[in-house]
Design a protein around this motif. Structure first.
Motif, mmCIF file in Angstrom:
data_model
loop_
_atom_site.group_PDB
_atom_site.id
_atom_site.type_symbol
_atom_site.label_atom_id
_atom_site.label_comp_id
_atom_site.label_asym_id
_atom_site.label_seq_id
_atom_site.Cartn_x
_atom_site.Cartn_y
_atom_site.Cartn_z
ATOM 1 N N GLU A 162 1.580 1.794 -3.693
ATOM 2 C CA GLU A 162 0.205 2.571 -4.266
ATOM 3 C C GLU A 162 -0.144 3.882 -3.893
ATOM 4 O OE1 GLU A 162 -1.937 -1.417 -5.614
ATOM 5 O OE2 GLU A 162 -2.074 -1.117 -3.230
ATOM 6 N N GLU A 163 0.330 3.965 -2.462
ATOM 7 C CA GLU A 163 -0.236 5.483 -2.257
ATOM 8 C C GLU A 163 0.657 6.347 -2.654
ATOM 9 O OE1 GLU A 163 -0.021 5.748 2.316
ATOM 10 O OE2 GLU A 163 -1.022 3.816 2.505
ATOM 11 N N ASN A 164 2.110 6.253 -2.603
ATOM 12 C CA ASN A 164 3.088 6.952 -3.416
ATOM 13 C C ASN A 164 2.437 7.463 -4.757
ATOM 14 O OD1 ASN A 164 4.553 7.726 -1.240
ATOM 15 N ND2 ASN A 164 6.030 6.010 -1.573
ATOM 16 N N ARG A 165 2.023 6.319 -5.485
ATOM 17 C CA ARG A 165 1.734 6.548 -6.886
ATOM 18 C C ARG A 165 0.479 7.689 -6.844
ATOM 19 N NH1 ARG A 165 0.728 1.078 -10.479
ATOM 20 N NH2 ARG A 165 -0.978 1.035 -8.963
ATOM 21 N N LEU A 166 -0.220 7.579 -6.050
ATOM 22 C CA LEU A 166 -1.547 8.426 -5.753
ATOM 23 C C LEU A 166 -1.204 9.745 -5.683
ATOM 24 C CD1 LEU A 166 -4.482 6.685 -3.890
ATOM 25 C CD2 LEU A 166 -4.455 7.561 -6.245
ATOM 26 N N VAL A 167 -0.226 9.945 -4.817
ATOM 27 C CA VAL A 167 0.266 11.326 -4.628
ATOM 28 C C VAL A 167 1.177 11.837 -5.511
ATOM 29 C CG1 VAL A 167 2.036 12.601 -2.970
ATOM 30 C CG2 VAL A 167 0.735 10.762 -2.001
ATOM 31 N N ASP A 168 1.911 11.115 -6.178
ATOM 32 C CA ASP A 168 2.594 11.555 -7.437
ATOM 33 C C ASP A 168 1.762 12.016 -8.671
ATOM 34 O OD1 ASP A 168 4.971 11.049 -6.318
ATOM 35 O OD2 ASP A 168 5.438 9.076 -7.124
ATOM 36 N N GLN A 169 0.550 11.190 -8.651
ATOM 37 C CA GLN A 169 -0.512 11.619 -9.451
ATOM 38 C C GLN A 169 -1.466 12.740 -9.355
ATOM 39 O OE1 GLN A 169 -2.496 7.837 -10.149
ATOM 40 N NE2 GLN A 169 -0.814 7.127 -11.608
ATOM 41 N N GLU A 170 -1.080 13.276 -7.979
ATOM 42 C CA GLU A 170 -2.038 14.291 -7.330
ATOM 43 C C GLU A 170 -3.478 14.012 -7.355
ATOM 44 O OE1 GLU A 170 -1.378 17.835 -9.671
ATOM 45 O OE2 GLU A 170 0.894 18.199 -8.754
ATOM 46 N N PHE A 171 -3.677 12.631 -6.674
ATOM 47 C CA PHE A 171 -5.029 12.117 -6.450
ATOM 48 C C PHE A 171 -5.955 12.522 -7.692
ATOM 49 C CE2 PHE A 171 -2.907 12.719 -2.322
ATOM 50 C CZ PHE A 171 -3.203 11.497 -1.873
ATOM 51 N N PRO A 172 -5.899 11.804 -8.824
ATOM 52 C CA PRO A 172 -6.907 11.917 -9.761
ATOM 53 C C PRO A 172 -8.552 12.300 -9.273
ATOM 54 C CG PRO A 172 -5.337 10.292 -10.536
ATOM 55 C CD PRO A 172 -5.018 10.528 -9.105
ATOM 56 N N THR A 212 0.994 -1.221 0.122
ATOM 57 C CA THR A 212 -0.075 -0.012 0.039
ATOM 58 C C THR A 212 0.886 1.216 -0.086
ATOM 59 O OG1 THR A 212 -0.377 -0.208 2.568
ATOM 60 C CG2 THR A 212 -1.811 -1.307 1.147
ATOM 61 N N PHE A 213 2.218 1.156 0.544
ATOM 62 C CA PHE A 213 3.012 2.569 0.499
ATOM 63 C C PHE A 213 3.197 2.772 -0.694
ATOM 64 C CE2 PHE A 213 7.024 4.413 0.858
ATOM 65 C CZ PHE A 213 6.772 5.582 1.710
ATOM 66 N N CYS A 259 1.481 2.218 13.016
ATOM 67 C CA CYS A 259 1.801 2.137 11.753
ATOM 68 C C CYS A 259 0.482 2.254 10.858
ATOM 69 C CB CYS A 259 2.839 1.375 10.998
ATOM 70 S SG CYS A 259 3.523 1.793 9.734
ATOM 71 N N LEU A 260 -0.314 1.002 11.339
ATOM 72 C CA LEU A 260 -1.726 0.908 10.440
ATOM 73 C C LEU A 260 -2.560 2.204 10.652
ATOM 74 C CD1 LEU A 260 -2.350 -2.712 11.200
ATOM 75 C CD2 LEU A 260 -1.927 -1.961 8.963
ATOM 76 N N TYR A 261 -2.603 2.752 12.020
ATOM 77 C CA TYR A 261 -3.240 3.958 12.335
ATOM 78 C C TYR A 261 -2.773 5.247 11.379
ATOM 79 C CZ TYR A 261 -6.244 1.579 15.586
ATOM 80 O OH TYR A 261 -7.139 0.766 16.246
ATOM 81 N N TRP A 262 -1.557 5.303 11.632
ATOM 82 C CA TRP A 262 -0.775 6.497 11.018
ATOM 83 C C TRP A 262 -0.911 6.387 9.628
ATOM 84 C CZ3 TRP A 262 1.699 10.983 10.473
ATOM 85 C CH2 TRP A 262 2.470 11.190 9.436
ATOM 86 N N ARG A 263 -0.720 5.224 8.856
ATOM 87 C CA ARG A 263 -0.858 5.230 7.338
ATOM 88 C C ARG A 263 -2.258 5.561 6.774
ATOM 89 N NH1 ARG A 263 2.736 1.799 4.663
ATOM 90 N NH2 ARG A 263 1.034 2.359 3.031
#
Length: 270
Positions: A70-80, A67-68, A122-126
């Motif tokens: 996949e999250e980074n990819r969303l951030v890089d794409q500026e959350f389409p 998920t880390f 970490c689960l809550y933080w993420r």
């Protein structure tokens, strides 16, 4: 055991998902680590002895790694706008699943004992940080906010709840419970529930999200039931940011922690 079969099925699913993601990229450390752990988990399924807690901890680490990426990819794409809501819900479900499985596979033990404090934190933080990043992006889309205020506030509230839970995973150390400290600064940090830089960053995230909520809330548009469930954003934000400022301008002064934004938000919340 039915729950173990569910875990085995999830491990197989994650293995396929990890392989597909690795085919899209090269040499991502998190996906490589996830793949290595999955190989070990599949060996355990084949008969290698391993405790339920160890299986769940390894499984949780795989979830965190995949998920880390996949999250980074969303951030890089500026959350389409078109795909982000669905993807975020999927990621939140992924990051919730280890707790659910721990409750089913080890019902007589507390989740924090099965997974360990660091993984649970970490689960809550993420989850909270993901919603913070999403809301931070949406906050800059003024027209979207006007049309989707309720959705935005729901994301803010969920994010604050997750981050507050992260801060509550470790009980604050009581200075009068017989624990001996050789460093009063460390003692004060622990007594306030500040155990790492991530805890401080969590406080700042909570403060910002509470500010956004106060800014966009429109109480007249909500029913009484919704009001009862709503967090007291102004009070929570002020309390958390006051702790943040005291820590950063006190023991952590000169360590690179900026308090200007926190003070600006406090002037509005208080």
């Amino acid at each position: 055991m039915a729950e173990l079969r569910v875990l085995e099925s999830r491990i197989t699913h994650l293995s396929d998902r990890c392989a597909a993601l690795r085919a899209e990229t090269h040499d991502d450390d998190y996906l490589q680590n996830a793949s290595s752990i999955l190989d070990r988990l599949k060996s355990a399924q084949a008969g290698e002895s391993s405790s339920v807690a160890k299986l769940l901890q390894d499984y949780t680490q795989v979830i965190l790694d995949i998920t880390f990426y996949e999250e980074n990819r969303l951030v890089d794409q500026e959350f389409p706008e078109d795909t982000s809501p669905f993807k975020i819900q999927q990621l939140l479900q992924d990051l919730t699943e280890p707790e659910i499985l721990a409750g089913r596979l080890a019902p007589t033990q507390e989740v924090q004992v099965v997974l360990g404090l660091e993984l649970l934190e970490c689960l809550y933080w993420r989850r909270g940080a993901l919603l913070y990043m999403y809301c931070h992006t949406l906050h800059q889309r003024k027209q979207w906010i006007k049309q989707n205020k309720a959705t935005f506030l729901k994301c803010v509230q969920e994010g604050v709840r997750y981050l507050m839970k992260m801060l509550q995973v470790r009980s604050s150390v009581k200075l009068n419970d017989g624990v001996v400290f050789h460093d009063s600064t460390t003692a004060n940090f622990l007594s306030e529930g500040i155990f790492s830089d991530t805890h401080l960053l969590t406080m700042m995230y909570i403060g910002e999200m509470c500010f956004w909520a106060v800014k966009y809330e429109d109480g007249s548009a909500d029913g009484a039931e919704q009001k009862e469930d709503r967090l007291h954003f102004r009070d929570i934000g002020a309390q958390i940011l006051n702790k943040y400022v005291l820590a950063c301008e006190g023991p952590l002064q000169g360590q690179g922690w900026n308090t200007e934004n926190a003070k600006e938000i406090l002037s509005i919340l208080q």
